[in-house]
Design a protein around this motif. Structure first.
Motif: not given
Length: 146
Positions: A1, A16-17, A19-22, A62
């Protein structure tokens, strides 16, 4: 990305993070001590206060502050006249030995050069990256891409 370090929209990046990590909104709300409406507001915010950014960094594991550090390295490098060694600087704030060049930032700079958007000299002058550092990056990453 690829991230545009010039225009940081922290809410989008946090989303976004998440969503990535759910991570569920219930878990986030419990950790952040907020309501779901406030989550939506954060995701739509271009900036948030540092206390909340620190909490997001901890929750999502992060370093969101690093995004701003990269912005400073790229778009506000210290001028030659203001560069001083740590011993010469009279400050009560912590001093840091050198800039942190992340892989993302290196990729961004090398892409500018490879796409012809900036010359090597322009990169050196605009971002304050030492010539030797830039040429080492070019050599190192050109070998990996072969």
């Amino acid at each position: 990305m690829s991230i545009d370090f010039k225009k940081i929209h922290i809410g989008e990046l946090i989303f976004k993070k998440v969503t990535e990590e759910q991570i569920s909104s219930q878990r986030i709300c419990a950790f952040m001590k907020c309501r779901e409406e406030e989550l939506e507001k954060t995701f739509n915010s271009q900036s948030i206060d540092t206390e909340n950014l620190l909490r997001w960094s901890k929750l999502l594991e992060y370093d969101f502050f690093r995004l701003y550090t990269q912005h400073l390295i790229l778009f506000a490098p210290p001028s030659i006249a203001t560069r001083k060694s740590a011993a010469e600087t009279n400050t009560q704030l912590p001093t840091f030995r050198k800039n942190i060049y992340t892989k993302g930032m290196i990729d961004y700079v090398l892409k500018l050069i490879s796409d012809g958007k900036k010359t090597k000299l322009e990169v050196v002058e605009r971002y304050g990256i030492p010539k030797t550092t830039l040429y080492k990056w070019i050599q190192k990453y050109a070998e990996k891409n072969k």
